[in-house]
Design a protein around this motif. Sequence first.
Motif, mmCIF file in Angstrom:
data_model
loop_
_atom_site.group_PDB
_atom_site.id
_atom_site.type_symbol
_atom_site.label_atom_id
_atom_site.label_comp_id
_atom_site.label_asym_id
_atom_site.label_seq_id
_atom_site.Cartn_x
_atom_site.Cartn_y
_atom_site.Cartn_z
ATOM 1 N N SER A 83 21.546 -9.875 12.182
ATOM 2 C CA SER A 83 21.507 -11.197 11.539
ATOM 3 C C SER A 83 20.885 -11.159 10.153
ATOM 4 N N LEU A 84 19.889 -10.320 9.950
ATOM 5 C CA LEU A 84 19.105 -10.361 8.713
ATOM 6 C C LEU A 84 19.653 -9.449 7.622
ATOM 7 N N GLY A 85 20.564 -8.563 7.979
ATOM 8 C CA GLY A 85 21.100 -7.650 6.964
ATOM 9 C C GLY A 85 20.215 -6.429 6.785
ATOM 10 N N GLU A 86 20.206 -5.873 5.569
ATOM 11 C CA GLU A 86 19.487 -4.625 5.339
ATOM 12 C C GLU A 86 17.975 -4.817 5.393
ATOM 13 N N VAL A 87 17.329 -3.904 6.058
ATOM 14 C CA VAL A 87 15.866 -3.881 6.170
ATOM 15 C C VAL A 87 15.415 -2.433 6.031
ATOM 16 N N THR A 88 14.146 -2.257 5.645
ATOM 17 C CA THR A 88 13.618 -0.888 5.547
ATOM 18 C C THR A 88 12.832 -0.527 6.811
ATOM 19 N N LEU A 89 12.648 0.768 6.997
ATOM 20 C CA LEU A 89 11.818 1.229 8.117
ATOM 21 C C LEU A 89 10.392 0.715 7.970
ATOM 22 N N ARG A 90 9.912 0.679 6.735
ATOM 23 C CA ARG A 90 8.564 0.133 6.516
ATOM 24 C C ARG A 90 8.474 -1.329 6.977
ATOM 25 N N GLN A 91 9.485 -2.118 6.671
ATOM 26 C CA GLN A 91 9.485 -3.516 7.132
ATOM 27 C C GLN A 91 9.544 -3.589 8.663
ATOM 28 N N LEU A 135 9.805 5.944 4.959
ATOM 29 C CA LEU A 135 9.590 4.493 5.090
ATOM 30 C C LEU A 135 10.557 3.658 4.263
ATOM 31 N N GLY A 136 11.125 4.234 3.234
ATOM 32 C CA GLY A 136 12.091 3.489 2.432
ATOM 33 C C GLY A 136 13.508 3.523 2.998
ATOM 34 N N ARG A 137 13.717 4.265 4.066
ATOM 35 C CA ARG A 137 15.078 4.355 4.632
ATOM 36 C C ARG A 137 15.491 3.008 5.215
ATOM 37 N N ARG A 138 16.792 2.763 5.189
ATOM 38 C CA ARG A 138 17.293 1.431 5.512
ATOM 39 C C ARG A 138 18.135 1.429 6.769
ATOM 40 N N GLY A 139 18.063 0.278 7.459
ATOM 41 C CA GLY A 139 18.924 0.026 8.601
ATOM 42 C C GLY A 139 19.582 -1.326 8.443
ATOM 43 N N LEU A 140 20.401 -1.691 9.441
ATOM 44 C CA LEU A 140 21.147 -2.948 9.337
ATOM 45 C C LEU A 140 20.829 -3.828 10.547
ATOM 46 N N LEU A 188 10.502 -1.107 25.306
ATOM 47 C CA LEU A 188 11.613 -0.453 25.993
ATOM 48 C C LEU A 188 12.869 -0.374 25.139
ATOM 49 N N THR A 189 13.138 -1.423 24.368
ATOM 50 C CA THR A 189 14.479 -1.515 23.776
ATOM 51 C C THR A 189 14.515 -1.757 22.274
ATOM 52 N N ASP A 190 13.418 -2.077 21.651
ATOM 53 C CA ASP A 190 13.528 -2.531 20.269
ATOM 54 C C ASP A 190 12.952 -1.566 19.242
ATOM 55 N N TRP A 191 11.638 -1.472 19.158
ATOM 56 C CA TRP A 191 10.989 -0.883 17.972
ATOM 57 C C TRP A 191 11.343 0.590 17.792
ATOM 58 N N LEU A 192 11.201 1.365 18.852
ATOM 59 C CA LEU A 192 11.525 2.789 18.711
ATOM 60 C C LEU A 192 13.028 3.002 18.607
ATOM 61 N N ALA A 193 13.794 2.216 19.365
ATOM 62 C CA ALA A 193 15.254 2.354 19.298
ATOM 63 C C ALA A 193 15.754 2.053 17.884
ATOM 64 N N ARG A 194 15.177 1.056 17.252
ATOM 65 C CA ARG A 194 15.597 0.719 15.891
ATOM 66 C C ARG A 194 15.128 1.772 14.882
ATOM 67 N N THR A 195 13.941 2.302 15.117
ATOM 68 C CA THR A 195 13.476 3.403 14.259
ATOM 69 C C THR A 195 14.465 4.569 14.334
ATOM 70 N N GLU A 196 14.832 4.921 15.549
ATOM 71 C CA GLU A 196 15.779 6.033 15.726
ATOM 72 C C GLU A 196 17.147 5.706 15.110
ATOM 73 N N ARG A 197 17.574 4.472 15.242
ATOM 74 C CA ARG A 197 18.861 4.062 14.660
ATOM 75 C C ARG A 197 18.848 4.249 13.139
ATOM 76 N N ILE A 198 17.740 3.843 12.512
ATOM 77 C CA ILE A 198 17.627 4.021 11.060
ATOM 78 C C ILE A 198 17.677 5.500 10.700
ATOM 79 N N ARG A 221 0.837 -1.190 0.000
ATOM 80 C CA ARG A 221 0.000 0.000 0.000
ATOM 81 C C ARG A 221 0.877 1.247 0.000
ATOM 82 N N ASP A 222 0.244 2.376 -0.283
ATOM 83 C CA ASP A 222 1.080 3.570 -0.307
ATOM 84 C C ASP A 222 1.476 3.941 1.118
ATOM 85 N N ASN A 223 2.528 4.716 1.221
ATOM 86 C CA ASN A 223 3.182 4.900 2.515
ATOM 87 C C ASN A 223 2.332 5.636 3.550
#
Lengths: 189, 189
Positions: free
Chosen positions: B132-140, B124-129, B61-71, B6-8
């Motif tokens: 274990s899984l390698g590159e992923v997008t913020l949308r994912q 949403l298309g911005r990428r993080g690392l 506490l430690t995952d979803w927002l922290a990873r969003t900020e990291r990206i 779907r659109d972003n």
Amino acid sequence: MTAPLRDNADFIAETTDLLRRTPAVLRGLLGGLPPTWTGTPDTADGWRPRDIVGHLITGELTDWLARTERILEHGTAREFDRFERFAMLERDAGMTLDELLERFADLRAQNLARLAELVSAADLGRRGLHPSLGEVTLRQLLATWAVHDLDHIAQVFAGMAGSHDAEVGPWKAYLGILLRREDPAAIAG
Amino acid sequence: MTAPLRDNADFIAETTDLLRRTPAVLRGLLGGLPPTWTGTPDTADGWRPRDIVGHLITGELTDWLARTERILEHGTAREFDRFERFAMLERDAGMTLDELLERFADLRAQNLARLAELVSAADLGRRGLHPSLGEVTLRQLLATWAVHDLDHIAQVFAGMAGSHDAEVGPWKAYLGILLRREDPAAIAG
């Protein structure tokens, strides 16, 4: 692992407590949710959330209370009618998911009120005759009513997750709820 | 089977709609429920409902927002920290299930407010690392946050059903949610 059998008065209170929650849980989860979350079945030949709510409606209309009454009136002398597992597909074709959620909530409330009038702790050992499973107790019937809710609500989550199968990218390897839609024995990484 | 991407802008609205529901769904299901329903894990070495709510708290506490900020801050230049899958067992030992439900609801509300400040459709298309899984997008990442909720709420239902395994008698043969606790590939009769 498994709790011991509880006394009959507690059992009725605790079972109806669970049964009373199901309509609100389903409404909180699905009510007004965009169809992008609700259009996918739990497995390739499975059920969408609306099919599952329809199946729960069938249970309220024809199964749980009818079988309770059969036990109280006839014991094992007259077996239960069979459960129509696909009755909802034609019956509910014109209804929206939100309408089905309200219909289910109304029927469940009516049936729990009727159950409270009909059944007391002393009745739970009474027996009925299932057409395939043989003799069962009223207590087993009420426990099954509640666990059947849990089984099918869990199925709703699998369909909802499946609607986003293509969205999670490589994380799918960690999401058992997606892997099991394709291979029931799959174990998440 | 699977809806197209779907659109972003719609994606953010629909994903946060789902994420916002989870605390109320869990409270409606588990809040004040007798421990006869909530003391059993989903599988022999699995998690009880309180462990699952604790795991969801760890994610807040430690995952979803922290990873969003990291990206947003580092892109793929600095990989995500790993998710502590068992952090809750010691951390939450002194809290009741009802307290855990409220804690989770508070954290989720804070995180969704912060997400709305931080992220717009163009990100949403911005990428993080992922380590274990390698590159992923913020949308994912955001889709995975929501599907991870669904995966673990479904697990709550399996534990609740398991608490009544001994109560349903011969109906167990029809209840996949009970059969699969012992054999993941089991098919209900």
